[in-house]
Design a protein around this motif. Structure first.
Motif, mmCIF file in Angstrom:
data_model
loop_
_atom_site.group_PDB
_atom_site.id
_atom_site.type_symbol
_atom_site.label_atom_id
_atom_site.label_comp_id
_atom_site.label_asym_id
_atom_site.label_seq_id
_atom_site.Cartn_x
_atom_site.Cartn_y
_atom_site.Cartn_z
ATOM 1 N N GLN A 26 0.860 -1.181 0.000
ATOM 2 C CA GLN A 26 0.000 0.000 0.000
ATOM 3 C C GLN A 26 0.895 1.229 0.000
ATOM 4 N N VAL A 27 0.775 2.061 -1.026
ATOM 5 C CA VAL A 27 1.531 3.313 -1.118
ATOM 6 C C VAL A 27 0.510 4.416 -1.373
ATOM 7 N N GLY A 28 0.321 5.254 -0.379
ATOM 8 C CA GLY A 28 -0.714 6.272 -0.498
ATOM 9 C C GLY A 28 -2.063 5.586 -0.679
ATOM 10 N N SER A 29 -2.791 5.985 -1.689
ATOM 11 C CA SER A 29 -4.091 5.369 -1.952
ATOM 12 C C SER A 29 -3.981 4.176 -2.899
ATOM 13 N N GLN A 30 -2.781 3.893 -3.386
ATOM 14 C CA GLN A 30 -2.596 2.798 -4.328
ATOM 15 C C GLN A 30 -2.200 1.516 -3.609
ATOM 16 N N ARG A 31 -2.951 0.478 -3.882
ATOM 17 C CA ARG A 31 -2.687 -0.840 -3.302
ATOM 18 C C ARG A 31 -2.396 -1.794 -4.449
ATOM 19 N N CYS A 32 -1.316 -2.567 -4.319
ATOM 20 C CA CYS A 32 -1.010 -3.531 -5.375
ATOM 21 C C CYS A 32 -0.682 -4.886 -4.768
ATOM 22 N N ILE A 33 -1.022 -5.906 -5.523
ATOM 23 C CA ILE A 33 -0.734 -7.281 -5.148
ATOM 24 C C ILE A 33 0.403 -7.746 -6.046
ATOM 25 N N CYS A 34 1.462 -8.235 -5.431
ATOM 26 C CA CYS A 34 2.658 -8.650 -6.180
ATOM 27 C C CYS A 34 3.049 -10.070 -5.793
ATOM 28 N N ASN A 35 3.658 -10.775 -6.722
ATOM 29 C CA ASN A 35 4.165 -12.116 -6.432
ATOM 30 C C ASN A 35 5.672 -12.142 -6.236
ATOM 31 N N SER A 36 6.348 -11.014 -6.493
ATOM 32 C CA SER A 36 7.793 -10.930 -6.269
ATOM 33 C C SER A 36 8.209 -9.468 -6.282
ATOM 34 N N VAL A 37 9.347 -9.198 -5.677
ATOM 35 C CA VAL A 37 9.897 -7.843 -5.724
ATOM 36 C C VAL A 37 10.262 -7.508 -7.167
ATOM 37 N N GLU A 38 10.782 -8.479 -7.910
ATOM 38 C CA GLU A 38 11.135 -8.242 -9.315
ATOM 39 C C GLU A 38 9.905 -7.887 -10.140
ATOM 40 N N GLY A 39 8.782 -8.574 -9.880
ATOM 41 C CA GLY A 39 7.538 -8.249 -10.571
ATOM 42 C C GLY A 39 7.115 -6.812 -10.295
ATOM 43 N N PHE A 40 7.262 -6.387 -9.037
ATOM 44 C CA PHE A 40 6.942 -5.008 -8.688
ATOM 45 C C PHE A 40 7.885 -4.052 -9.414
ATOM 46 N N TRP A 41 9.174 -4.322 -9.337
ATOM 47 C CA TRP A 41 10.196 -3.467 -9.948
ATOM 48 C C TRP A 41 9.938 -3.297 -11.439
ATOM 49 N N HIS A 47 2.163 0.225 -17.695
ATOM 50 C CA HIS A 47 0.967 1.023 -17.413
ATOM 51 C C HIS A 47 -0.265 0.134 -17.323
ATOM 52 N N ASP A 48 -1.223 0.557 -16.526
ATOM 53 C CA ASP A 48 -2.564 -0.002 -16.442
ATOM 54 C C ASP A 48 -2.595 -1.522 -16.283
ATOM 55 N N ALA A 49 -3.330 -2.209 -17.172
ATOM 56 C CA ALA A 49 -3.519 -3.661 -17.053
ATOM 57 C C ALA A 49 -2.195 -4.410 -17.170
ATOM 58 N N MET A 50 -1.292 -3.929 -18.012
ATOM 59 C CA MET A 50 0.009 -4.590 -18.153
ATOM 60 C C MET A 50 0.778 -4.505 -16.843
ATOM 61 N N ARG A 51 0.686 -3.387 -16.157
ATOM 62 C CA ARG A 51 1.364 -3.229 -14.868
ATOM 63 C C ARG A 51 0.845 -4.265 -13.877
ATOM 64 N N GLU A 52 -0.475 -4.391 -13.791
ATOM 65 C CA GLU A 52 -1.077 -5.358 -12.868
ATOM 66 C C GLU A 52 -0.615 -6.773 -13.202
ATOM 67 N N HIS A 53 -0.526 -7.089 -14.477
ATOM 68 C CA HIS A 53 -0.065 -8.410 -14.923
ATOM 69 C C HIS A 53 1.388 -8.658 -14.496
ATOM 70 N N VAL A 54 2.253 -7.703 -14.739
ATOM 71 C CA VAL A 54 3.674 -7.863 -14.412
ATOM 72 C C VAL A 54 3.868 -7.943 -12.901
ATOM 73 N N PHE A 55 3.090 -7.200 -12.122
ATOM 74 C CA PHE A 55 3.168 -7.291 -10.664
ATOM 75 C C PHE A 55 2.970 -8.740 -10.197
ATOM 76 N N LEU A 56 2.190 -9.517 -10.937
ATOM 77 C CA LEU A 56 1.882 -10.888 -10.535
ATOM 78 C C LEU A 56 2.890 -11.919 -11.032
ATOM 79 N N LEU A 57 3.946 -11.469 -11.697
ATOM 80 C CA LEU A 57 4.969 -12.385 -12.193
ATOM 81 C C LEU A 57 6.074 -12.578 -11.158
ATOM 82 N N SER A 58 6.790 -13.676 -11.301
ATOM 83 C CA SER A 58 7.977 -13.925 -10.489
ATOM 84 C C SER A 58 8.987 -14.649 -11.368
ATOM 85 N N GLY A 59 10.171 -14.879 -10.840
ATOM 86 C CA GLY A 59 11.197 -15.584 -11.591
ATOM 87 C C GLY A 59 11.678 -14.807 -12.797
#
Length: 161
Positions: A26-41, A47-59
């Motif tokens: 949770q950063v400010g009003s933005q909340r994200c679900i991530c499967n790895s720090v690399e996915g977040f990075w 942007h948008d839907a692609m960002r959400e998809h990449v947040f859920l990647l790992s490895g």
């Protein structure tokens, strides 16, 4: 302890940015679900839907997802950040902290490291931020507060009476 996704030591693997260690940030009003720090990075580059998809990647899928994406700025949490800035580093550090606090095995590995960490990378893969320094900072911060030991303790179900 040498942080490496390919290590034979589970502690070195789980502390890697690429490790599948789900967390919510949770950063400010933005909340994200991530499967790895690399996915977040890497997701910060998208942007948008692609960002959400990449947040859920790992490895390696997470690492490769952002490889072709270049830029000097990104938007997150209602702010515009410069790549490599202190604000960018603070976001990555927040992700590392969330990963450790929300994954007992990662907390246990960091606790067992006693903050003595390295991360050897080839010269062509120089990271913007040194993960060993970020983890060491999280280790020191969470050790002082006792949060690291608490996060490393497996949660047991309450007994029914």
């Amino acid at each position: 302890m040498n942080i490496s996704y390919r290590s034979q030591d589970w502690r070195e693997r789980i502390l890697s940015n690429l490790a599948h260690t789900p967390f919510v940030l949770q950063v400010g009003s933005q909340r994200c679900i991530c499967n790895s720090v690399e996915g977040f990075w890497q997701g910060l580059k998208c942007h948008d839907a692609m960002r959400e998809h990449v947040f859920l990647l790992s490895g390696l899928a997470a690492k490769n997802a952002g490889r072709s994406k270049r830029g000097t700025r990104f938007e997150f949490g209602g702010r515009s950040c410069e790549v490599g800035s202190q604000e960018h580093e603070d976001l990555i550090c927040a992700a590392v902290r969330a990963k450790v606090l929300q994954n007992p095995k990662a907390a246990q590995a960091l606790l067992e490291s006693r903050g003595i960490l390295t991360h050897r990378v080839s010269t062509k893969n120089r990271p913007i931020f040194k993960i060993e320094n970020l983890l060491r900072g999280v280790y020191l911060e969470l050790s002082k507060s006792g949060a690291l030991a608490n996060a490393a303790t497996p949660k047991t179900a309450a007994k029914r009476t």
